[in-house]
Design a protein around this motif. Structure first.
Motif, PDB file in Angstrom:
ATOM      1  N   SER A   8      69.059   7.644  -2.744  1.00 13.44           N
ATOM      2  CA  SER A   8      68.333   7.680  -1.473  1.00 13.44           C
ATOM      3  C   SER A   8      69.285   8.024  -0.330  1.00 13.44           C
ATOM      4  O   SER A   8      68.990   8.880   0.510  1.00 13.44           O
ATOM      5  N   TYR A   9      70.435   7.369  -0.288  1.00  9.82           N
ATOM      6  CA  TYR A   9      71.430   7.663   0.755  1.00  9.82           C
ATOM      7  C   TYR A   9      71.992   9.079   0.605  1.00  9.82           C
ATOM      8  O   TYR A   9      72.210   9.786   1.591  1.00  9.82           O
ATOM      9  N   ALA A  10      72.225   9.484  -0.635  1.00 10.64           N
ATOM     10  CA  ALA A  10      72.737  10.841  -0.874  1.00 10.64           C
ATOM     11  C   ALA A  10      71.712  11.881  -0.436  1.00 10.64           C
ATOM     12  O   ALA A  10      72.067  12.911   0.154  1.00 10.64           O
ATOM     13  N   GLY A  11      70.439  11.629  -0.691  1.00 15.50           N
ATOM     14  CA  GLY A  11      69.391  12.553  -0.268  1.00 15.50           C
ATOM     15  C   GLY A  11      69.316  12.639   1.249  1.00 15.50           C
ATOM     16  O   GLY A  11      69.172  13.727   1.826  1.00 15.50           O
ATOM     17  N   THR A  12      69.440  11.500   1.915  1.00 12.64           N
ATOM     18  CA  THR A  12      69.430  11.478   3.379  1.00 12.64           C
ATOM     19  C   THR A  12      70.643  12.220   3.928  1.00 12.64           C
ATOM     20  O   THR A  12      70.536  13.023   4.869  1.00 12.64           O
ATOM     21  N   ALA A  13      71.814  11.955   3.337  1.00  5.77           N
ATOM     22  CA  ALA A  13      73.032  12.631   3.780  1.00  5.77           C
ATOM     23  C   ALA A  13      72.920  14.148   3.570  1.00  5.77           C
ATOM     24  O   ALA A  13      73.326  14.940   4.422  1.00  5.77           O
ATOM     25  N   ALA A  14      72.347  14.544   2.439  1.00  8.20           N
ATOM     26  CA  ALA A  14      72.175  15.977   2.169  1.00  8.20           C
ATOM     27  C   ALA A  14      71.212  16.597   3.177  1.00  8.20           C
ATOM     28  O   ALA A  14      71.441  17.720   3.657  1.00  8.20           O
ATOM     29  N   SER A  15      70.159  15.899   3.536  1.00  8.20           N
ATOM     30  CA  SER A  15      69.203  16.416   4.520  1.00  8.20           C
ATOM     31  C   SER A  15      69.847  16.557   5.893  1.00  8.20           C
ATOM     32  O   SER A  15      69.655  17.566   6.583  1.00  8.20           O
ATOM     33  N   VAL A  16      70.621  15.542   6.284  1.00 12.12           N
ATOM     34  CA  VAL A  16      71.314  15.597   7.577  1.00 12.12           C
ATOM     35  C   VAL A  16      72.323  16.737   7.582  1.00 12.12           C
ATOM     36  O   VAL A  16      72.431  17.498   8.556  1.00 12.12           O
ATOM     37  N   THR A  17      73.072  16.881   6.492  1.00 10.26           N
ATOM     38  CA  THR A  17      74.049  17.966   6.382  1.00 10.26           C
ATOM     39  C   THR A  17      73.359  19.325   6.446  1.00 10.26           C
ATOM     40  O   THR A  17      73.818  20.235   7.143  1.00 10.26           O
ATOM     41  N   ALA A  18      72.259  19.478   5.736  1.00 10.57           N
ATOM     42  CA  ALA A  18      71.521  20.745   5.753  1.00 10.57           C
ATOM     43  C   ALA A  18      70.993  21.042   7.150  1.00 10.57           C
ATOM     44  O   ALA A  18      71.055  22.187   7.622  1.00 10.57           O
ATOM     45  N   ALA A  19      70.496  20.012   7.839  1.00  8.75           N
ATOM     46  CA  ALA A  19      70.003  20.213   9.202  1.00  8.75           C
ATOM     47  C   ALA A  19      71.141  20.633  10.129  1.00  8.75           C
ATOM     48  O   ALA A  19      70.983  21.536  10.957  1.00  8.75           O
ATOM     49  N   PHE A  20      72.293  19.992   9.982  1.00  5.38           N
ATOM     50  CA  PHE A  20      73.454  20.363  10.793  1.00  5.38           C
ATOM     51  C   PHE A  20      73.878  21.804  10.526  1.00  5.38           C
ATOM     52  O   PHE A  20      74.159  22.559  11.461  1.00  5.38           O
ATOM     53  N   VAL A  21      73.905  22.185   9.263  1.00  2.31           N
ATOM     54  CA  VAL A  21      74.279  23.560   8.896  1.00  2.31           C
ATOM     55  C   VAL A  21      73.288  24.552   9.505  1.00  2.31           C
ATOM     56  O   VAL A  21      73.675  25.601  10.031  1.00  2.31           O
ATOM     57  N   MET A  22      72.010  24.231   9.463  1.00  2.70           N
ATOM     58  CA  MET A  22      70.986  25.123  10.025  1.00  2.70           C
ATOM     59  C   MET A  22      71.128  25.242  11.545  1.00  2.70           C
ATOM     60  O   MET A  22      71.030  26.339  12.106  1.00  2.70           O
ATOM     61  N   VAL A  23      71.370  24.113  12.206  1.00  2.00           N
ATOM     62  CA  VAL A  23      71.546  24.139  13.670  1.00  2.00           C
ATOM     63  C   VAL A  23      72.777  24.942  14.032  1.00  2.00           C
ATOM     64  O   VAL A  23      72.757  25.768  14.951  1.00  2.00           O
ATOM     65  N   ARG A  24      73.843  24.727  13.303  1.00  2.00           N
ATOM     66  CA  ARG A  24      75.090  25.458  13.583  1.00  2.00           C
ATOM     67  C   ARG A  24      74.909  26.966  13.346  1.00  2.00           C
ATOM     68  O   ARG A  24      75.352  27.786  14.145  1.00  2.00           O
ATOM     69  N   ALA A  25      74.272  27.330  12.256  1.00  2.94           N
ATOM     70  CA  ALA A  25      74.028  28.750  11.962  1.00  2.94           C
ATOM     71  C   ALA A  25      73.143  29.371  13.039  1.00  2.94           C
ATOM     72  O   ALA A  25      73.393  30.494  13.492  1.00  2.94           O
ATOM     73  N   SER A  26      72.135  28.644  13.464  1.00 11.16           N
ATOM     74  CA  SER A  26      71.249  29.143  14.519  1.00 11.16           C
ATOM     75  C   SER A  26      72.024  29.345  15.805  1.00 11.16           C
ATOM     76  O   SER A  26      71.865  30.352  16.501  1.00 11.16           O
ATOM     77  N   TRP A  27      72.875  28.398  16.149  1.00 13.38           N
ATOM     78  CA  TRP A  27      73.681  28.507  17.368  1.00 13.38           C
ATOM     79  C   TRP A  27      74.613  29.709  17.293  1.00 13.38           C
ATOM     80  O   TRP A  27      74.752  30.455  18.252  1.00 13.38           O
ATOM     81  N   GLN A  28      75.251  29.910  16.127  1.00 16.97           N
ATOM     82  CA  GLN A  28      76.158  31.044  15.970  1.00 16.97           C
ATOM     83  C   GLN A  28      75.406  32.372  16.071  1.00 16.97           C
ATOM     84  O   GLN A  28      75.901  33.322  16.664  1.00 16.97           O
ATOM     85  N   ILE A  29      74.218  32.431  15.496  1.00 16.96           N
ATOM     86  CA  ILE A  29      73.432  33.666  15.576  1.00 16.96           C
ATOM     87  C   ILE A  29      73.039  33.935  17.016  1.00 16.96           C
ATOM     88  O   ILE A  29      73.172  35.050  17.511  1.00 16.96           O
TER      89      ILE A  29
END
Length: 86
Positions: A8-29
């Motif tokens: 459960s914690y790993a899934g939450t951490a993966a979701s947060v990490t994926a969201a961060f990666v998406m936000v960062r990629a969007s910002w860079q674009i």
């Protein structure tokens, strides 16, 4: 801590990490698009300034030729009216 809690914690951490990666990629674009737009605007401005400079050079050349012709005319009419420092 049970394996279910760990997953459960790993899934939450993966979701947060994926969201961060998406936000960062969007910002860079978006950042890249902004810089691209700025570069295009600066190139347009540079081209316009180059055109203006070329026009100024042409006008100066024409004015210098007209001045030479006027000096010739005045010299022909009355050489004493021309200063020696021109």
């Amino acid at each position: 801590m049970t394996p279910t809690d760990i997953f459960s914690y790993a899934g939450t951490a993966a979701s947060v990490t994926a969201a961060f990666v998406m936000v960062r990629a969007s910002w860079q674009i978006n950042s890249a698009e902004v810089w691209r737009g700025e570069a295009e605007a600066q190139k347009t401005r540079a081209d316009r300034l180059q055109d203006d400079l070329s026009e100024i050079k042409e006008r100066l050349t024409r004015i210098e030729a007209e001045n030479r012709r006027l000096v010739e005319l005045i010299t022909t009419l009355d050489p004493t009216r021309i200063r020696s420092d021109i």
